[in-house]
Write an enzyme that holds these catalytic residues in place. Structure first.
Site, PDB file in Angstrom:
ATOM      1  N   THR A   1       0.816  -1.220   0.000  1.00 39.74           N
ATOM      2  CA  THR A   1       0.000   0.000   0.000  1.00 39.74           C
ATOM      3  C   THR A   1       0.844   1.262   0.000  1.00 39.74           C
ATOM      4  OG1 THR A   1      -1.811  -1.122   1.152  1.00 39.74           O
ATOM      5  CG2 THR A   1      -1.761   1.264   1.297  1.00 39.74           C
TER       6      THR A   1
ATOM      7  N   ASP B   1       2.129  -7.567  -4.383  1.00 44.29           N
ATOM      8  CA  ASP B   1       1.171  -7.493  -3.288  1.00 44.29           C
ATOM      9  C   ASP B   1       1.664  -8.440  -2.199  1.00 44.29           C
ATOM     10  OD1 ASP B   1      -1.989  -6.716  -2.741  1.00 44.29           O
ATOM     11  OD2 ASP B   1      -1.381  -8.609  -1.809  1.00 44.29           O
ATOM     12  N   SER B   2       1.590  -8.013  -0.962  1.00 44.72           N
ATOM     13  CA  SER B   2       2.191  -8.841   0.090  1.00 44.72           C
ATOM     14  C   SER B   2       1.510 -10.196   0.227  1.00 44.72           C
ATOM     15  CB  SER B   2       2.190  -8.102   1.432  1.00 44.72           C
ATOM     16  OG  SER B   2       0.891  -7.935   1.923  1.00 44.72           O
ATOM     17  N   SER B   3       0.287 -10.337  -0.264  1.00 46.32           N
ATOM     18  CA  SER B   3      -0.361 -11.649  -0.256  1.00 46.32           C
ATOM     19  C   SER B   3       0.369 -12.635  -1.156  1.00 46.32           C
ATOM     20  CB  SER B   3      -1.817 -11.518  -0.722  1.00 46.32           C
ATOM     21  OG  SER B   3      -2.546 -10.686   0.149  1.00 46.32           O
TER      22      SER B   3
ATOM     23  N   THR C   1       1.569 -21.837  20.693  1.00 51.81           N
ATOM     24  CA  THR C   1       0.242 -21.516  21.223  1.00 51.81           C
ATOM     25  C   THR C   1      -0.561 -20.650  20.269  1.00 51.81           C
ATOM     26  OG1 THR C   1      -0.961 -20.469  23.046  1.00 51.81           O
ATOM     27  CG2 THR C   1       1.193 -19.539  22.503  1.00 51.81           C
TER      28      THR C   1
ATOM     29  N   CYS D   1      -2.541 -18.502  21.456  1.00 54.12           N
ATOM     30  CA  CYS D   1      -2.694 -17.240  22.169  1.00 54.12           C
ATOM     31  C   CYS D   1      -1.712 -16.198  21.633  1.00 54.12           C
ATOM     32  CB  CYS D   1      -2.450 -17.437  23.665  1.00 54.12           C
ATOM     33  SG  CYS D   1      -3.576 -18.600  24.450  1.00 54.12           S
TER      34      CYS D   1
END
Length: 349
Positions: free
Chosen positions: A17, A61-63, A281, A283
């Site tokens: 971007t 594009d970073s994807s 994890t 988390c």
């Protein structure tokens, strides 16, 4: 000690971007180069240092970021390492944490700053966050301490006032300017009126060791996320993938998994086949502690390796790098449990 005007910073633009520079008069998107950058950020001229720009031929594009792109970035840094004092990599936000993690392992004994940044709004937009991110990243890449040494000779991400170790960072926000966070390690610096560095946290290269770039990666790796109700046939189908060499297993809490005999049997078979399974994890914060609970001990007995408090991005890219260098299984497991680039806090079991 180098004078400010002698410091040379290389900006590497990969895509994303931040480089979508919109002409305010025509609305057309302009190519990202040094001239367009100076038009949109005239403040760059106030830096006394020398600033150069290298771009990928076709912005990515970073994807679409992949190991071949990481190798390309490392090649640009390696080719310019001796003549440049710091590097700023402009990158899309979606996979920025993966790139930062990969580069931290691929740039062994790095002695110069590599600051990765981007933006949520293009540089051509009135409220862009790209201008501040880029200007501050350049300043950090050029910063020297009282002895003339780089302030932060690490691969880092700078975003919205925070400088974070790249391999400790993950994207947390798709809309806000505070897009990244490092949960298990405090920020290396905060940029306000002054840039304040947490010097006690910053890694330094091993004295007298030589900078060594690595280019070989092996992506025969998957991430498998556990969830309540996960079916045995799903896990079995994933683990039967031909050529699979490693699995990043995202578990519950401090490294726990459902107490299903089929799951432990599957993991045990993977281990016997030579497939490395690393426990991380789900988390955001905290660490895997596999010896503290019965479920974790079961995973250890099945041959699963602890990932401690490393992010999934860090473990995935660390595996790619180690697999790419054809380590033996024992050596690979040993190095997985070693803090190679500040990516984890290893517990003494």
């Amino acid at each position: 000690m180098k004078q400010a005007e002698d410091i040379r910073i290389l900006i590497i633009y990969t895509g994303g971007t931040i480089g979508m520079i919109e002409n305010p008069e025509t609305g057309a998107l302009e190519n990202f180069d040094r001239n367009s950058l100076l038009r949109h950020i005239p403040e760059l001229k106030r830096f006394q240092m020398q600033i150069e720009v290298e771009t990928f031929g076709h912005p990515i594009d970073s994807s679409d970021m992949e190991p071949a792109c990481w190798e390309r970035i490392v090649r640009l840094i390696a080719d310019n390492y001796d003549r440049c004092d710091g590097f700023v990599v402009l990158h899309g936000t979606d996979t920025m944490a993966y790139t930062a993690s990969a580069l931290s392992f691929m740039l062994e004994n790095l002695g110069k700053p590599v600051v990765i940044t981007g933006s949520q709004l293009p540089l051509g937009k009135l409220r862009t966050d790209g201008k501040e991110n880029l200007l501050t990243s350049i300043e950090i890449a050029a910063a020297r301490d009282a002895d003339g040494l780089p302030m932060v000779p690490e691969v880092c991400i700078f975003f919205e006032s925070r400088l974070m170790r790249g391999n400790r960072t993950t994207k947390i926000n798709a809309e806000g300017f505070n897009a990244f966070r490092s949960y298990n390690l405090p920020s290396l610096a905060h940029a306000g009126i002054h840039i304040r560095y947490a010097t006690h946290l910053i890694r330094r290269p091993t004295p007298d060791a030589v900078f060594k770039p690595h280019f070989r990666l092996d992506n025969h790796v998957i991430i498998l996320t556990l969830f309540p109700g996960i079916r045995s046939e799903f896990v079995e189908s994933v683990c039967r993938i031909e050529g699979l060499k490693a699995v990043v297993l995202k578990t519950f809490g401090s490294g726990n998994a459902p107490q299903r005999p089929w799951l432990f049997d599957t993991l045990r078979r993977l281990s016997r086949r030579g497939v490395i399974v690393v426990n991380v994890t789900q988390c955001s914060a905290g660490s895997v502690e596999m010896r503290h609970y019965r479920t974790g001990l079961g995973l250890l007995k099945a041959g699963v390796v602890p990932g401690y408090d490393a992010t999934p991005e860090a473990i995935l890219t660390k595996l790619m790098m180690l697999l790419g260098h054809n380590c033996s299984r024992d050596e690979l497991i040993r190095r997985l449990g070693t803090d190679m680039a500040g990516e984890m806090t290893v517990e003494n079991d």
